[in-house]
Design a protein around this motif. Structure first.
Motif, PDB file in Angstrom:
ATOM      1  N   GLU A 140     -33.295 -21.029  16.355  1.00  0.00           N
ATOM      2  CA  GLU A 140     -33.146 -19.650  15.608  1.00  0.00           C
ATOM      3  C   GLU A 140     -34.327 -18.652  15.741  1.00  0.00           C
ATOM      4  O   GLU A 140     -34.174 -17.586  15.768  1.00  0.00           O
ATOM      5  CB  GLU A 140     -32.517 -19.845  14.416  1.00  0.00           C
ATOM      6  CG  GLU A 140     -31.159 -20.015  13.969  1.00  0.00           C
ATOM      7  CD  GLU A 140     -30.188 -19.023  14.523  1.00  0.00           C
ATOM      8  OE1 GLU A 140     -30.405 -17.941  13.904  1.00  0.00           O
ATOM      9  OE2 GLU A 140     -29.510 -19.234  15.400  1.00  0.00           O
ATOM     10  N   ASN A 142     -28.270  -6.777  14.958  1.00  0.00           N
ATOM     11  CA  ASN A 142     -28.102  -7.475  14.004  1.00  0.00           C
ATOM     12  C   ASN A 142     -28.827  -7.391  12.756  1.00  0.00           C
ATOM     13  O   ASN A 142     -28.932  -8.139  11.774  1.00  0.00           O
ATOM     14  CB  ASN A 142     -27.868  -8.965  14.318  1.00  0.00           C
ATOM     15  CG  ASN A 142     -26.687  -9.339  15.185  1.00  0.00           C
ATOM     16  OD1 ASN A 142     -25.727  -8.725  14.765  1.00  0.00           O
ATOM     17  ND2 ASN A 142     -26.498 -10.534  15.559  1.00  0.00           N
ATOM     18  N   ARG A 147     -26.067 -16.070   7.647  1.00  0.00           N
ATOM     19  CA  ARG A 147     -27.297 -15.216   7.123  1.00  0.00           C
ATOM     20  C   ARG A 147     -27.117 -13.602   7.215  1.00  0.00           C
ATOM     21  O   ARG A 147     -27.454 -12.802   6.568  1.00  0.00           O
ATOM     22  CB  ARG A 147     -28.398 -15.891   7.760  1.00  0.00           C
ATOM     23  CG  ARG A 147     -28.668 -15.664   9.231  1.00  0.00           C
ATOM     24  CD  ARG A 147     -29.868 -16.211   9.727  1.00  0.00           C
ATOM     25  NE  ARG A 147     -30.090 -16.296  11.154  1.00  0.00           N
ATOM     26  CZ  ARG A 147     -31.016 -15.775  11.773  1.00  0.00           C
ATOM     27  NH1 ARG A 147     -32.097 -15.168  11.262  1.00  0.00           N
ATOM     28  NH2 ARG A 147     -31.250 -15.765  13.313  1.00  0.00           N
ATOM     29  N   PHE A 148     -26.389 -13.398   8.454  1.00  0.00           N
ATOM     30  CA  PHE A 148     -26.007 -12.004   8.622  1.00  0.00           C
ATOM     31  C   PHE A 148     -25.277 -11.562   7.631  1.00  0.00           C
ATOM     32  O   PHE A 148     -25.792 -10.226   7.177  1.00  0.00           O
ATOM     33  CB  PHE A 148     -25.429 -11.696  10.150  1.00  0.00           C
ATOM     34  CG  PHE A 148     -26.129 -12.554  11.016  1.00  0.00           C
ATOM     35  CD1 PHE A 148     -27.299 -12.200  11.474  1.00  0.00           C
ATOM     36  CD2 PHE A 148     -25.507 -13.829  11.677  1.00  0.00           C
ATOM     37  CE1 PHE A 148     -28.093 -12.735  12.609  1.00  0.00           C
ATOM     38  CE2 PHE A 148     -26.219 -14.473  12.438  1.00  0.00           C
ATOM     39  CZ  PHE A 148     -27.391 -13.920  13.146  1.00  0.00           C
ATOM     40  N   THR A 161     -27.574  -7.875   6.555  1.00  0.00           N
ATOM     41  CA  THR A 161     -28.840  -7.494   7.570  1.00  0.00           C
ATOM     42  C   THR A 161     -28.302  -6.330   8.387  1.00  0.00           C
ATOM     43  O   THR A 161     -29.084  -5.497   8.660  1.00  0.00           O
ATOM     44  CB  THR A 161     -29.324  -8.506   8.554  1.00  0.00           C
ATOM     45  OG1 THR A 161     -27.984  -9.060   9.311  1.00  0.00           O
ATOM     46  CG2 THR A 161     -29.664  -9.763   8.045  1.00  0.00           C
ATOM     47  N   ASN A 169     -27.264 -11.802   3.861  1.00  0.00           N
ATOM     48  CA  ASN A 169     -28.252 -10.949   3.682  1.00  0.00           C
ATOM     49  C   ASN A 169     -27.938  -9.572   3.923  1.00  0.00           C
ATOM     50  O   ASN A 169     -28.829  -8.708   3.994  1.00  0.00           O
ATOM     51  CB  ASN A 169     -29.599 -11.490   4.470  1.00  0.00           C
ATOM     52  CG  ASN A 169     -29.971 -12.822   4.120  1.00  0.00           C
ATOM     53  OD1 ASN A 169     -29.921 -13.314   2.977  1.00  0.00           O
ATOM     54  ND2 ASN A 169     -30.487 -13.548   5.157  1.00  0.00           N
ATOM     55  N   ASP A 171     -34.514 -15.015  17.478  1.00  0.00           N
ATOM     56  CA  ASP A 171     -35.009 -13.815  16.640  1.00  0.00           C
ATOM     57  C   ASP A 171     -36.119 -13.184  17.558  1.00  0.00           C
ATOM     58  O   ASP A 171     -36.576 -12.132  17.503  1.00  0.00           O
ATOM     59  CB  ASP A 171     -35.388 -14.353  15.402  1.00  0.00           C
ATOM     60  CG  ASP A 171     -34.409 -14.536  14.702  1.00  0.00           C
ATOM     61  OD1 ASP A 171     -33.129 -14.541  15.091  1.00  0.00           O
ATOM     62  OD2 ASP A 171     -34.333 -14.828  13.358  1.00  0.00           O
ATOM     63  N   PRO A 200     -30.959  -9.596  18.087  1.00  0.00           N
ATOM     64  CA  PRO A 200     -31.551  -9.326  16.789  1.00  0.00           C
ATOM     65  C   PRO A 200     -31.664  -7.654  16.512  1.00  0.00           C
ATOM     66  O   PRO A 200     -31.799  -7.407  15.308  1.00  0.00           O
ATOM     67  CB  PRO A 200     -33.048  -9.818  17.089  1.00  0.00           C
ATOM     68  CG  PRO A 200     -32.691 -11.004  18.294  1.00  0.00           C
ATOM     69  CD  PRO A 200     -31.489 -10.239  18.979  1.00  0.00           C
ATOM     70  N   SER A 206     -30.252  -1.552   9.659  1.00  0.00           N
ATOM     71  CA  SER A 206     -29.638  -2.656   8.750  1.00  0.00           C
ATOM     72  C   SER A 206     -28.655  -1.907   8.099  1.00  0.00           C
ATOM     73  O   SER A 206     -27.924  -2.792   7.062  1.00  0.00           O
ATOM     74  CB  SER A 206     -30.630  -3.429   7.648  1.00  0.00           C
ATOM     75  OG  SER A 206     -31.195  -2.245   6.943  1.00  0.00           O
ATOM     76  N   GLN A 244     -32.231  -7.853  12.684  1.00  0.00           N
ATOM     77  CA  GLN A 244     -33.181  -8.883  12.459  1.00  0.00           C
ATOM     78  C   GLN A 244     -34.567  -8.533  12.996  1.00  0.00           C
ATOM     79  O   GLN A 244     -35.665  -9.085  12.931  1.00  0.00           O
ATOM     80  CB  GLN A 244     -32.870 -10.171  13.333  1.00  0.00           C
ATOM     81  CG  GLN A 244     -31.659 -10.834  12.829  1.00  0.00           C
ATOM     82  CD  GLN A 244     -30.722 -11.774  13.816  1.00  0.00           C
ATOM     83  OE1 GLN A 244     -30.051 -11.411  14.540  1.00  0.00           O
ATOM     84  NE2 GLN A 244     -31.507 -12.996  13.763  1.00  0.00           N
ATOM     85  N   SER A 245     -34.545  -7.283  13.319  1.00  0.00           N
ATOM     86  CA  SER A 245     -35.657  -6.812  14.142  1.00  0.00           C
ATOM     87  C   SER A 245     -36.423  -5.511  13.194  1.00  0.00           C
ATOM     88  O   SER A 245     -35.735  -4.829  12.552  1.00  0.00           O
ATOM     89  CB  SER A 245     -35.623  -6.123  15.538  1.00  0.00           C
ATOM     90  OG  SER A 245     -36.683  -5.420  16.060  1.00  0.00           O
TER      91      SER A 245
END
Length: 350
Positions: free
Chosen positions: A244, A258, A301-302, A307, A305, A248, A255, A266, A260-261
């Protein structure tokens, strides 16, 4: 491509005029419950002796998937998705097929000459080719320009209330990138058969790659290399559950959309209809974890959280998710009943 077994449809709506710099989760407007909207649509249809014509006049853009072209929506003739749109929508509803990043369709994909040619053009020529293997960020930029130029040329009021997107397979990722990374006027996104959280393993067989295997190490090194990330679209949604952190850090697209960056939005979520073998890839909003357990989107987790705003939209009834068994990957584009059941109600919203 002959993916099958399970199809998932997710729909997001109420996205009108939002961008990565302008919207927070708390700013997403409330709408009527989608179940209520669908029920109203069905009641209107059953009360009419003729084919009902819907109220909305928002234009619709269509985006094809990997190894395909704009004919994906018309290839089946009277049974095509385009034919269903024309049949069931208001006669003045404008439907625009995006004719970018196209390949000659082949049942033997990816073992065809077009795929080899596309990889060569994208990886070894001075400029990327205009094919479906072009890196996804470049495809997002191209589609954004296409939509903007289409609106400018139209020079009318038909885009005043925004537009809708119907996107198939890889096209669903491009359309979600459009929402996450650009200024847009999207009202409703219907993304069909799209691997929104990525793919993993061998799409041509029911196998996965373990990181401690030769194929696992080779796949990780290949798909997450900077050179491949910058020249082959598939690498942009490769999602290795064994690594993972590597995903990322090294994936240059997924990412980003999604959340994650550090440079990603978000606040926006998207929708998809996804078809595929859940043992070999992450389909729709399913994810395969390290132990090869398939997680539902609410377990990821997306979602937990929030995201990219999926949890927020879900709580506000702006997100719809359907699992439809035994629908082949391309059947979504040539089955009128699937269109009427899983797409038409969302296109009826004003």
């Amino acid at each position: 491509m002959n993916f099958h077994t399970h199809c998932v449809i997710l729909v997001l709506f109420g996205l009108f005029i939002v961008s990565k710099t302008e919207v927070t989760n708390s700013q997403v407007h409330k709408t009527t419950s989608i179940k209520h909207i669908i029920q109203q649509a069905r009641e209107r249809e059953s009360s009419s002796s003729s084919e009902s014509k819907i109220e909305s006049h928002r234009p619709i853009f269509l985006m094809h998937g990997l190894g395909d072209n704009e004919e994906a929506f018309t290839r089946a003739g009277s049974k095509s998705l385009y034919a269903s749109l024309k049949k069931h929508l208001h006669p003045t509803r404008k439907i625009i097929n995006i004719d970018l990043f196209s390949d000659e369709y082949s049942e033997s994909w990816p073992l065809d000459q077009g795929t080899i040619s596309g990889i060569y053009k994208n990886c070894f020529s001075a400029k990327h080719g205009d094919n479906s293997l072009v890196p996804l960020k470049k495809q997002v930029e191209g589609v954004a320009d296409f939509i903007r130029e289409t609106i400018e040329k139209e020079n009318s009021t038909i885009f005043d209330n925004g537009y809708d997107l119907i996107c198939h397979s890889q096209g669903g990722l491009i359309c979600r990138g459009l929402i996450a990374l650009t200024n847009h006027s999207v009202s409703t996104l219907i993304s069909i058969a799209s691997p929104q959280l990525g793919i993993f393993g061998n799409p041509l067989s029911d196998t996965t790659f373990r990181q401690d295997s030769f194929l696992g190490r080779a796949a990780h090194a290949f798909f997450y290399s900077k050179a491949v990330q910058n020249c082959i679209s598939i690498s942009n949604y490769w999602h290795d559950p064994d690594l993972e952190n590597g995903h990322d850090e090294h994936n240059l697209f997924l990412p980003l959309i999604n959340g994650q960056s550090s440079s990603s939005s978000s606040s926006i979520a998207s929708a998809s209809v996804s078809a595929g073998n859940t043992n070999s890839s992450s389909n729709g909003l399913y994810v395969v974890d390290y132990e090869r357990k398939i997680l539902n989107f609410t377990e990821t987790r997306f979602y937990k959280n929030d995201t990219f705003g999926l949890k927020t939209l879900h709580r506000q009834n702006k997100f719809e998710y359907h699992v439809v068994p035994d629908v082949k990957h391309m059947e979504w584009l040539r089955n009128e009943q699937l269109f009427k059941t899983y797409m038409l109600p969302y296109l009826q919203m004003l």
